[in-house]
Structures are given as structure tokens and as C-alpha cells.
Write a protein that holds these residues in place. Structure first.
Motif, PDB file in Angstrom:
ATOM      1  N   ASN A  89     -51.649  15.563 -53.614  1.00  0.00           N
ATOM      2  CA  ASN A  89     -50.460  14.704 -53.717  1.00  0.00           C
ATOM      3  C   ASN A  89     -49.932  14.324 -52.339  1.00  0.00           C
ATOM      4  O   ASN A  89     -49.513  13.188 -52.108  1.00  0.00           O
ATOM      5  N   PHE A  90     -49.960  15.291 -51.428  1.00  0.00           N
ATOM      6  CA  PHE A  90     -49.356  15.083 -50.118  1.00  0.00           C
ATOM      7  C   PHE A  90     -50.145  14.103 -49.261  1.00  0.00           C
ATOM      8  O   PHE A  90     -49.578  13.437 -48.393  1.00  0.00           O
ATOM      9  N   THR A  91     -51.429  13.987 -49.488  1.00  0.00           N
ATOM     10  CA  THR A  91     -52.226  13.033 -48.707  1.00  0.00           C
ATOM     11  C   THR A  91     -51.802  11.594 -48.973  1.00  0.00           C
ATOM     12  O   THR A  91     -52.139  10.690 -48.196  1.00  0.00           O
ATOM     13  N   GLN A  92     -51.055  11.367 -50.058  1.00  0.00           N
ATOM     14  CA  GLN A  92     -50.582  10.022 -50.375  1.00  0.00           C
ATOM     15  C   GLN A  92     -49.245   9.695 -49.709  1.00  0.00           C
ATOM     16  O   GLN A  92     -48.777   8.558 -49.771  1.00  0.00           O
ATOM     17  N   LYS A  93     -48.620  10.699 -49.084  1.00  0.00           N
ATOM     18  CA  LYS A  93     -47.328  10.496 -48.430  1.00  0.00           C
ATOM     19  C   LYS A  93     -47.506   9.778 -47.098  1.00  0.00           C
ATOM     20  O   LYS A  93     -48.600   9.748 -46.516  1.00  0.00           O
ATOM     21  N   THR A  94     -46.400   9.202 -46.610  1.00  0.00           N
ATOM     22  CA  THR A  94     -46.386   8.568 -45.304  1.00  0.00           C
ATOM     23  C   THR A  94     -45.089   8.933 -44.583  1.00  0.00           C
ATOM     24  O   THR A  94     -44.127   9.388 -45.201  1.00  0.00           O
ATOM     25  N   GLY A  95     -45.068   8.713 -43.277  1.00  0.00           N
ATOM     26  CA  GLY A  95     -43.835   8.928 -42.524  1.00  0.00           C
ATOM     27  C   GLY A  95     -43.613  10.380 -42.144  1.00  0.00           C
ATOM     28  O   GLY A  95     -44.503  11.226 -42.263  1.00  0.00           O
ATOM     29  N   THR A  96     -42.397  10.680 -41.691  1.00  0.00           N
ATOM     30  CA  THR A  96     -42.088  12.001 -41.149  1.00  0.00           C
ATOM     31  C   THR A  96     -41.030  12.760 -41.942  1.00  0.00           C
ATOM     32  O   THR A  96     -40.638  13.860 -41.543  1.00  0.00           O
ATOM     33  N   LYS A  97     -40.565  12.215 -43.049  1.00  0.00           N
ATOM     34  CA  LYS A  97     -39.528  12.905 -43.816  1.00  0.00           C
ATOM     35  C   LYS A  97     -40.100  13.920 -44.797  1.00  0.00           C
ATOM     36  O   LYS A  97     -39.379  14.774 -45.309  1.00  0.00           O
ATOM     37  N   ILE A 144     -46.934  24.200 -40.574  1.00  0.00           N
ATOM     38  CA  ILE A 144     -46.274  23.031 -41.164  1.00  0.00           C
ATOM     39  C   ILE A 144     -47.070  21.779 -40.839  1.00  0.00           C
ATOM     40  O   ILE A 144     -47.604  21.633 -39.732  1.00  0.00           O
ATOM     41  N   PHE A 145     -47.166  20.880 -41.822  1.00  0.00           N
ATOM     42  CA  PHE A 145     -47.971  19.660 -41.698  1.00  0.00           C
ATOM     43  C   PHE A 145     -47.156  18.439 -42.086  1.00  0.00           C
ATOM     44  O   PHE A 145     -46.274  18.514 -42.945  1.00  0.00           O
ATOM     45  N   ALA A 146     -47.490  17.310 -41.466  1.00  0.00           N
ATOM     46  CA  ALA A 146     -46.952  16.004 -41.844  1.00  0.00           C
ATOM     47  C   ALA A 146     -48.068  15.225 -42.551  1.00  0.00           C
ATOM     48  O   ALA A 146     -49.240  15.619 -42.510  1.00  0.00           O
ATOM     49  N   PRO A 147     -47.734  14.124 -43.215  1.00  0.00           N
ATOM     50  CA  PRO A 147     -48.764  13.336 -43.887  1.00  0.00           C
ATOM     51  C   PRO A 147     -49.788  12.768 -42.901  1.00  0.00           C
ATOM     52  O   PRO A 147     -49.582  12.770 -41.689  1.00  0.00           O
ATOM     53  N   PRO A 148     -50.891  12.242 -43.422  1.00  0.00           N
ATOM     54  CA  PRO A 148     -51.877  11.598 -42.555  1.00  0.00           C
ATOM     55  C   PRO A 148     -51.270  10.365 -41.873  1.00  0.00           C
ATOM     56  O   PRO A 148     -50.334   9.749 -42.390  1.00  0.00           O
ATOM     57  N   GLY A 149     -51.823   9.995 -40.733  1.00  0.00           N
ATOM     58  CA  GLY A 149     -51.460   8.733 -40.094  1.00  0.00           C
ATOM     59  C   GLY A 149     -50.172   8.726 -39.311  1.00  0.00           C
ATOM     60  O   GLY A 149     -49.725   7.659 -38.864  1.00  0.00           O
ATOM     61  N   VAL A 150     -49.540   9.892 -39.099  1.00  0.00           N
ATOM     62  CA  VAL A 150     -48.309   9.936 -38.307  1.00  0.00           C
ATOM     63  C   VAL A 150     -48.651   9.621 -36.846  1.00  0.00           C
ATOM     64  O   VAL A 150     -49.666  10.082 -36.315  1.00  0.00           O
TER      65      VAL A 150
END
Length: 352
Positions: free
Chosen positions: A110-118, A285-291
């Protein structure tokens, strides 16, 4: 597997800013000149790139995804981060979300579909193992590593009334009848499974012959243990700490080479004669791809500040966690190594 979401959101109001009297006199006396200078040079607030995050702004509103159920190690870490980030004024609004399923790989997908830094997500050695064991289409390195945070040692516990008084007692019983002594673990191929596999292998039992029973959260595993549905349980110390201190569970061994500060009387695997079974679980801790690199660094700086704070150091002490901080660049390099070494361990143990 069931995927659920539990939300815990709190807010704090922002702080107003004021200009001191000397500054007001300066502005009053030279307002026209300053305004002209700003127009000519492009300096000042109007010239700030609204899309450029800084360490002071990037984490003001966050959602932290714990890829497991309430009471799990990931959940405990997420709640500790929520409290500490707010206490250190590094964030104002945080939502903790629990997503269960397939050892955390559902949350990862699910998280791989997220974008941004929030949106941020916790991950660790357990999830590295789960992606390998479940042949998941995604792995943690598909995300943007922000910071490695903590390390936690594993424990193997039994109900207080269990006939097994030591780790060797339990392993001897397991060798006699592997299937008759089920062991509660967090997820298939995760850190609990890896450490349990190393322990039973030392006893001369093939890990694949043992009845490892998976639970999505520490709460469910506790119910099974206290209800004598399983013979033993393996997890991070924090998941069993309250029941150990209450005398309802007993520690057979911890996965460290030295006694834990919070459980100084608990024997280590070295004490039991299994020095090669020393193992520590890390979480990061991880952020989404493409940050972007700039936003990645800004987020990493937030957690670097947190790691040096007295609040976080006290949190580590209270939970019995070790400081395993690595910044974004070092964490990314370490993650690649962990992916390879975990694959080798799981293959050796016959769990892959």
C-alpha cells in the motif's frame, strides 16, 4: 489476512510570533528602503520556494504507518515516535495507523503507492524477512530510507506455570516432539521466526518441523500464551515486558550477549551455550518512493535531531531499546546489505 486501520490523532496549536519593539522602530524608520530592497533583490519571505521543505517544516503533519497490529513492536515504536516528536516540537500533528497482513507486506504494498513527505512508514529486519519469505513484489529498498532508529533484542518466554525452567529444557522437549510445542511468533520469515529457527537448529531440530504460529500483534500472542494455546512465544522484549514484570510470563533467554538493563536476571543465549544465536532487531523510518534528495535530507535531519534529544534517549532507556541511528545515506547502504544477509539466513534455515 485481515487489514485493519486504527487511528490515533492529536493536535497541538501553533505558536504565534511577535516582533520586538527595537525591530518595530527599525521597520518604521526604514520601511520604504527595505521594501525597495526586497523588490530589487528578490530576497525575503516572498522569494522562498513554497515547495522546498526544511527540517523545521517537513514533519509538521505526519502519518506514521505501523505495518502490524496494536501492541506489536512496530506499533510501540510508532507511538513512541509520535510522543517524542511532539515533545521536541519537531511535529505538531501525527496520526498513527496500523495496517496488518502478511508480515507487513500488505502495508508495504500500500505504501509504495504513496507520494510526498507527509506519509511515513516503519520497517525493520522483520519486514525484510517477510518480503523474502512471502515472495512479495515489493521490498523495503523500493521506498526512501530516511533513518535507522532503534535496535531491540528478542526474548523467548513461557507461561509462569510452564514445566520448562530453562531454554535447554524447552529445546529438549521440542527435540522429542517438535509439533507438540507450538511457538508464537510475529510473522512468517520475520525476526521472531529467524531467531526461533536459529534456536531450534541449535537443538538439532529442523526449523521447518517446528509449529511456529503467527500472530499479527503482540496482544494476540499474549492471549495465546496466557491461555496456554502455545508453549512459548518469541518477540521483542517490549511486547512481553508488562506480563514478565507481573510474573505471568517467564523469560527463558534473551537474544543478546549481555543481560538487558530492564531484565538483568534473564539469561542470555550465550549463558545457555548458543553464542551464534545472538541477534538484534532494528527498526527504521521510510518515506514513499520518489522523494526528492532535498526532502529526504530534510526528513533525515528531523530524526537526527530527535535521536540526540533527551526525550528520545529517555524513551530508549524506558523501552530497553538500543540506539541504532543511521542517517539516510548510511541507512540506504546498510539496507542493501541486510537484504542479502537475510536471504542467506532464511535459505540456510530452510525458511525460504
Amino acid at each position: 489476512m485481515l487489514v485493519s486501520s486504527i487511528t490515533d490523532m492529536t493536535e497541538e496549536s501553533g505558536k504565534s510570533m511577535k516582533i520586538t519593539p527595537p525591530r518595530r522602530r527599525l521597520l518604521a524608520g526604514s520601511g520604504a528602503a527595505i521594501a525597495a530592497a526586497i523588490m530589487l533583490t528578490g530576497c525575503g519571505p516572498a522569494a522562498t520556494n513554497p515547495n522546498q521543505n526544511t527540517a523545521s517544516s517537513v514533519a509538521q503533519e505526519l502519518t506514521i504507518d505501523a505495518p502490524s497490529g496494536p501492541g506489536s513492536g512496530y506499533d510501540q515504536t510508532a507511538r513512541a515516535l509520535e510522543k517524542s516528536l511532539k515533545s521536541e516540537n519537531l511535529s505538531k500533528k501525527i496520526e498513527v495507523r496500523n495496517t496488518q497482513g502478511a508480515g507487513g507486506t500488505v502495508a508495504l504494498s500500500n505504501f509504495t503507492q504513496k507520494t510526498g513527505t507527509k506519509d511515513l512508514m516503519l520497517g525493520g529486519l522483520s519486514l525484510v524477512g517477510a518480503t523474502i519469505t512471502n515472495s512479495a513484489p515489493n521490498k523495503l529498498s523500493d521506498l526512501t530510507p530516511i533513518a535507522r532508529l532503534i535496535g531491540e533484542y528478542e526474548v523467548i518466554v513461557v507461561p509462569a506455570e510452564s514445566p520448562h525452567k530453562s531454554l535447554n529444557d524447552f529445546l529438549t522437549a521440542l527435540k522429542s516432539n517438535p509439533g507438540a510445542n507450538p511457538i508464537a511468533i510475529g510473522n512468517q520469515g520475520g525476526i521472531d521466526h529467524i531467531w526461533g529457527g536459529k534456536l531450534v537448529q541449535n537443538a538439532g531440530v529442523r526449523p521447518t518441523e517446528v509449529n511456529f504460529v503467527t500472530f499479527s500483534g503482540g496482544g494476540e500472542a499474549l492471549v495465546a500464551l496466557l491461555g496456554n494455546k502455545v508453549s512459548a512465544g518469541i518477540a521483542g522484549y517490549g511486547e512481553f515486558a508488562d506480563q514478565v514484570e507481573a510474573g505471568k510470563l517467564r523469560i527463558l533467554a534473551v537474544s543478546s550477549d549481555k543481560p538487558l538493563d530492564l531484565a538483568p536476571d534473564a539469561p542470555t543465549v550465550v549463558d545457555a551455550g548458543y553464542a551464534d544465536a545472538v541477534l538484534v532487531n532494528w527498526r527504521g523510518i521510510f518515506a514513499p518512493p520518489g522523494v526528492s534528495d532535498a526532502d529526504r535530507k530534510a526528513l533525515s535531519d528531523v530524526f537526527a535531531k530527535l535521536s540526540q534529544s533527551s526525550t528520545w534517549k529517555e524513551t530508549l532507556k524506558t523501552n530497553g531499546w538500543s540506539d541504532q541511528f543511521l542517517d539516510s545515506d548510511k541507512f540506504a547502504a546498510d539496507l542493501e546489505e541486510q537484504q542479502t544477509s537475510t536471504q542467506e539466513i532464511l535459505t540456510t534455515l530452510g525458511l525460504k
